[in-house]
Motif scaffolding. Structure first.
Motif, PDB file in Angstrom:
ATOM      1  N   GLY A   1       0.867  -1.355   0.607  1.00 50.52           N
ATOM      2  CA  GLY A   1      -0.200   0.322   0.035  1.00 50.52           C
ATOM      3  C   GLY A   1       0.995   1.162   0.503  1.00 50.52           C
ATOM      4  N   LEU A   2       1.906   1.630   0.534  1.00 47.33           N
ATOM      5  CA  LEU A   2       2.473   2.226   0.538  1.00 47.33           C
ATOM      6  C   LEU A   2       3.684   2.038  -0.402  1.00 47.33           C
ATOM      7  CD1 LEU A   2       4.566   1.886   4.288  1.00 47.33           C
ATOM      8  CD2 LEU A   2       2.760   3.477   3.718  1.00 47.33           C
TER       9      LEU A   2
ATOM     10  N   HIS B   1      -2.990   7.924  14.670  1.00 44.46           N
ATOM     11  CA  HIS B   1      -1.709   7.701  15.507  1.00 44.46           C
ATOM     12  C   HIS B   1      -1.058   6.378  14.636  1.00 44.46           C
ATOM     13  CE1 HIS B   1      -2.097  10.454  17.855  1.00 44.46           C
ATOM     14  NE2 HIS B   1      -2.466  10.593  18.776  1.00 44.46           N
ATOM     15  N   HIS B   2      -1.961   5.278  14.750  1.00 41.10           N
ATOM     16  CA  HIS B   2      -1.393   3.686  14.340  1.00 41.10           C
ATOM     17  C   HIS B   2      -0.841   4.140  12.783  1.00 41.10           C
ATOM     18  CE1 HIS B   2      -1.564  -0.137  13.269  1.00 41.10           C
ATOM     19  NE2 HIS B   2      -1.956   0.021  12.359  1.00 41.10           N
TER      20      HIS B   2
ATOM     21  N   PHE C   1       4.015   5.014   8.588  1.00 40.62           N
ATOM     22  CA  PHE C   1       4.667   6.363   7.697  1.00 40.62           C
ATOM     23  C   PHE C   1       5.673   6.769   8.744  1.00 40.62           C
ATOM     24  CE2 PHE C   1       0.268   6.529   5.274  1.00 40.62           C
ATOM     25  CZ  PHE C   1       1.157   6.724   4.258  1.00 40.62           C
ATOM     26  N   ARG C   2       6.055   6.614   9.772  1.00 42.78           N
ATOM     27  CA  ARG C   2       7.057   7.677  10.523  1.00 42.78           C
ATOM     28  C   ARG C   2       8.489   6.346  10.639  1.00 42.78           C
ATOM     29  NH1 ARG C   2       8.048   7.165  16.176  1.00 42.78           N
ATOM     30  NH2 ARG C   2       5.844   6.998  16.396  1.00 42.78           N
ATOM     31  N   TYR C   3       7.852   4.936  11.063  1.00 42.64           N
ATOM     32  CA  TYR C   3       8.497   3.537  10.859  1.00 42.64           C
ATOM     33  C   TYR C   3       9.379   3.481   9.397  1.00 42.64           C
ATOM     34  CZ  TYR C   3       6.533   2.782  15.913  1.00 42.64           C
ATOM     35  OH  TYR C   3       6.175   2.804  16.973  1.00 42.64           O
TER      36      TYR C   3
ATOM     37  N   LYS D   1       8.672  12.072   5.893  1.00 39.55           N
ATOM     38  CA  LYS D   1       9.749  12.961   5.180  1.00 39.55           C
ATOM     39  C   LYS D   1       8.980  13.106   3.560  1.00 39.55           C
ATOM     40  CE  LYS D   1      12.999  12.043   8.916  1.00 39.55           C
ATOM     41  NZ  LYS D   1      12.207  11.336   9.815  1.00 39.55           N
ATOM     42  N   LEU D   2       7.768  12.117   3.126  1.00 38.41           N
ATOM     43  CA  LEU D   2       8.059  12.215   1.787  1.00 38.41           C
ATOM     44  C   LEU D   2       6.804  12.800   1.255  1.00 38.41           C
ATOM     45  CD1 LEU D   2       9.198   8.468   0.470  1.00 38.41           C
ATOM     46  CD2 LEU D   2      10.465  10.850   0.696  1.00 38.41           C
TER      47      LEU D   2
END
Length: 105
Positions: free
Chosen positions: A58-59, A83-84, A89-91, A96-97
């Motif tokens: 999915g990413l 948050h989940h 996205f953070r991990y 950053k994109l």
């Protein structure tokens, strides 16, 4: 609505032009999501309020779409990110994109 094995995933274009993702965007749904997002042009706002899960596949769909739209000076903005999903996205470093707007409290 698109369904997979014991899973549901839906993309819905809202009146304001944003696209709401519902359910689980995983490998089983990636091709269908990519086909839908390949038709999007201009600035793309994805509302993730109802997104329960996103896998690496999915990413990849979001990244491919973002790169294509960036070539024309646009991109994807992610809104109402819980948050989940934000943690995913953070991990992955994807925070950053993309421009990410969390759920308003």
């Amino acid at each position: 609505m698109w369904t997979g094995t014991n899973q549901m995933f839906e993309l819905e274009i809202m009146d304001n032009g944003s696209i709401t993702l519902h359910g689980r965007l995983d490998a089983a749904q990636a091709v269908k999501a990519q086909t839908f997002l390949d038709r999007v042009s201009g600035k793309c706002v994805l509302d993730l309020t109802k997104l329960e899960y996103i896998s690496s596949a999915g990413l990849g769909v979001l990244l491919k779409t973002h790169k294509r739209l960036m070539d024309s000076g646009n991109g994807i903005v992610l809104i109402n990110v819980n948050h989940h999903i934000h943690d995913i996205f953070r991990y992955s470093g994807f925070d950053k994109l993309f421009e990410i707007v969390p759920i308003d409290k």
